[in-house]
Design an enzyme around this catalytic site. Structure first.
Site, PDB file in Angstrom:
ATOM      1  N   ALA A 230       0.808  -1.225   0.000  1.00 11.41           N
ATOM      2  CA  ALA A 230       0.000   0.000   0.000  1.00 11.41           C
ATOM      3  C   ALA A 230       0.844   1.280   0.000  1.00 11.41           C
ATOM      4  O   ALA A 230       0.730   2.116  -0.916  1.00 11.41           O
ATOM      5  CB  ALA A 230      -0.940  -0.017   1.206  1.00 11.41           C
ATOM      6  N   ALA A 231       1.692   1.435   1.006  1.00 13.48           N
ATOM      7  CA  ALA A 231       2.425   2.702   1.147  1.00 13.48           C
ATOM      8  C   ALA A 231       3.454   2.868   0.035  1.00 13.48           C
ATOM      9  O   ALA A 231       3.557   3.931  -0.586  1.00 13.48           O
ATOM     10  CB  ALA A 231       3.094   2.771   2.516  1.00 13.48           C
TER      11      ALA A 231
ATOM     12  N   ARG B 226       3.641  10.421 -11.178  1.00  9.13           N
ATOM     13  CA  ARG B 226       2.693  11.387 -11.739  1.00  9.13           C
ATOM     14  C   ARG B 226       3.285  12.797 -11.696  1.00  9.13           C
ATOM     15  O   ARG B 226       3.055  13.615 -12.581  1.00  9.13           O
ATOM     16  CB  ARG B 226       1.378  11.327 -10.955  1.00  9.13           C
TER      17      ARG B 226
ATOM     18  N   CYS C  16      -5.862  -6.669   3.756  1.00  9.71           N
ATOM     19  CA  CYS C  16      -7.156  -6.517   4.446  1.00  9.71           C
ATOM     20  C   CYS C  16      -8.167  -7.548   3.957  1.00  9.71           C
ATOM     21  O   CYS C  16      -9.137  -7.845   4.651  1.00  9.71           O
ATOM     22  CB  CYS C  16      -7.706  -5.118   4.208  1.00  9.71           C
TER      23      CYS C  16
ATOM     24  N   TYR D 117      -2.828  -4.405  -8.601  1.00 11.55           N
ATOM     25  CA  TYR D 117      -2.107  -4.182  -9.857  1.00 11.55           C
ATOM     26  C   TYR D 117      -0.970  -5.208  -9.971  1.00 11.55           C
ATOM     27  O   TYR D 117      -0.380  -5.588  -8.960  1.00 11.55           O
ATOM     28  CB  TYR D 117      -1.477  -2.777  -9.895  1.00 11.55           C
TER      29      TYR D 117
ATOM     30  N   TYR E  80     -32.648  12.431   5.768  1.00 10.99           N
ATOM     31  CA  TYR E  80     -33.616  11.466   6.310  1.00 10.99           C
ATOM     32  C   TYR E  80     -34.572  10.991   5.227  1.00 10.99           C
ATOM     33  O   TYR E  80     -35.146  11.807   4.484  1.00 10.99           O
ATOM     34  CB  TYR E  80     -34.422  12.097   7.455  1.00 10.99           C
TER      35      TYR E  80
END
Ligand SMILES: Cc1cc2nc3c(=O)[nH]c(=O)nc-3n(C[C@H](O)[C@H](O)[C@H](O)COP(=O)(O)OP(=O)(O)OC[C@H]3O[C@@H](n4cnc5c(N)ncnc54)[C@H](O)[C@@H]3O)c2cc1C
Length: 429
Positions: free
Chosen positions: A10-11, A21, A42, A61, A402
């Site tokens: 992840a990190a 990018r 997870c 990926y 609501y």
């Protein structure tokens, strides 16, 4: 300029992607000691439970995608054993040296203890999950002990109950989910009891092999992977994880860090905290990657917001519990209510909501939401209120939506905020 990222989950991959990018000219290499990259740990409990059919379904990926689409070099099976920062060199286990100009350390965390008994399992990586799945399929154990009542332990209680095992949960303290919260613990324990899970509180298991169960899952205790960077001189915080600035830079110039290996500032206490979670890893990774590519982005900190499903029950919390708030020097006032997630005629389910504020200022400090339906939306509102440093009266004034299929006319968060205002002596119904 060469950017090296250590850690391919992840990190690390968020950092590498963000850097790419920002700067198309960077030479980016990700070094990952394992053979798999970019999979969601997870999802591992749901692979065991049977909701995820194969481990490959957890891959986000592939290495090919990074190489082809993002021009990021992925090197799997490349374990970093040392960092020689004055030379800007990394040493791999093979002895090979890799040069860097900028470095992002995203090596995650690991179980504190590893066991050799074939009945005893860690549950941290895809390899652990594969091994456990094989054991379950081939040996068909009937009984399981889970050591550790954190969220991973509770997810695995749920998974193993779904597989039909008789489960006993051992927790060293008197509370679950590491919040020192007796109210939350009681709600979870009640659900566990309903699911025929025996919970042993205040029971420290020094040697999991001593337990008589067919299968033992050791989920207690994580250690951040910091050794190589600590040896290079990076400062380590009180938690044992790396200290980083709000730019995600370590105390070594040009070396950034993100994810489970780092501390970061807690937005309620303004002090460093180590609460390793996937959401934090992704966000910190983006900031570390941006800054390694020359930006000046800032990571705003965490509230430790989390949610876990325990035998169907959504258990969500954010910020500080009452005990944690007191330990941090606040004077917490707590309101607890039980309401329905929807009107009765739409089969609304009980929702337990707790809200905590500081008695002097009325500033919100934390909360929890527990119920079969609607916990996520409410905890995210409380998390947003913490990020905005809202007071109870601010939350009590929010214009919530609501309509019967989704919510009751009197939103539970408004009821609990009104109750808390009353307890604080700031307003009455
Ligand atoms: C079973 C389970 C369930 C979870 N469920 C949730 C959830 O529901 N919600 C949530 O928010 N979080 C959850 N988490 C936590 C979340 O998965 C982690 O916070 C997240 O994966 C951290 O990402 P990371 O990139 O910092 O570290 P990691 O995912 O640990 O990745 C670090 C990588 O670095 C590699 N590495 C380590 N040392 C070296 C080295 N010396 N050289 C090269 N590579 C190295 C490792 O092999 C690893 O691949 C769960 C975790 C587990 C284990």
């Amino acid at each position: 300029m060469g950017l090296v990222v250590v850690g391919g989950q992840a990190a690390g991959l968020s950092a590498a992607s963000r850097a790419r990018r920002i700067d198309q000219s960077l030479d980016i290499t990700v070094l990952e000691k394992g053979s798999r990259i970019s999979y969601g740990a997870c999802g591992l409990p749901y692979f065991i439970e049977g909701q995820v059919r194969k481990l490959d379904d957890l891959t986000v990926y592939t290495p090919d995608f990074f190489e082809r689409d993002r021009n990021i070099r992925i090197r799997a099976n490349a374990e970093v054993v040392a960092v020689e920062h004055p030379k800007r060199e990394i040493v791999l286990q093979t002895g090979e040296r890799v040069r860097y100009d900028r470095l992002v350390w995203a090596a995650g965390a690991r179980p504190k203890l590893r066991f050799t008994d074939p009945r005893v399992f860690d549950f941290h990586t895809a390899i652990d999950a594969e091994r456990l799945q094989r054991f379950l399929d081939e040996l068909r154990p009937k009984t399981a002990a889970i050591v550790g009542g954190s969220y991973i332990g509770l997810e695995m209680v749920t998974a193993l109950r779904a597989r039909g095992l008789k489960v006993e949960l051992f927790e060293a303290t008197d509370s679950l989910l590491q919040r020192h919260d007796s109210h939350l613990t009681a709600l979870v324990a009640k659900r566990l009891e309903r699911c025929c899970v025996m919970v042993r509180f205040n029971t420290r298991v020094a040697d999991p092999s001593s337990l008589p169960h067919d299968l033992i899952l050791a989920t207690a205790g994580l250690a951040p992977n910091v050794e190589a960077l600590a040896a290079a001189g990076a400062e380590i915080g009180r938690s044992g994880a790396l200290r980083v600035s709000d730019r995600c830079e370590t105390t070594l110039h040009g070396v950034y860090a993100a994810g489970d290996c780092c501390e970061t500032d807690h937005i309620v206490t303004n002090r460093p905290a180590w609460i390793p979670l996937g959401t934090t890893a992704n966000k910190m990774g983006r900031v570390a990657g941006a800054n390694a590519a020359g930006r000046r982005d800032r990571f705003q900190g965490i509230a430790g917001t989390s949610i876990v499903r325990v035998c169907g029950l959504g258990v969500a919390s954010t910020g500080l519990s009452e005990a944690q708030a007191r330990a941090e020097g606040f004077h917490p006032v707590v309101a607890r209510i039980e309401a329905k997630s929807k009107p009765k005629y739409f089969l609304g389910r009980p929702l337990h909501v707790e809200l905590i504020a500081d008695s002097g200022s009325g500033r919100l400090l934390g909360g929890s939401v527990v119920g079969d339906d609607g916990a996520l939306a409410r905890i995210d509102v409380i998390a947003t209120a913490l990020a905005a440093r809202m007071k109870v009266e601010d939350l009590a004034a929010v214009d919530f939506a609501y309509t019967p299929p989704f919510a009751p006319v009197m939103e539970p968060l408004l009821i609990v905020a009104q109750q808390l205002l009353k307890d604080l002596g700031r307003s009455a119904w």
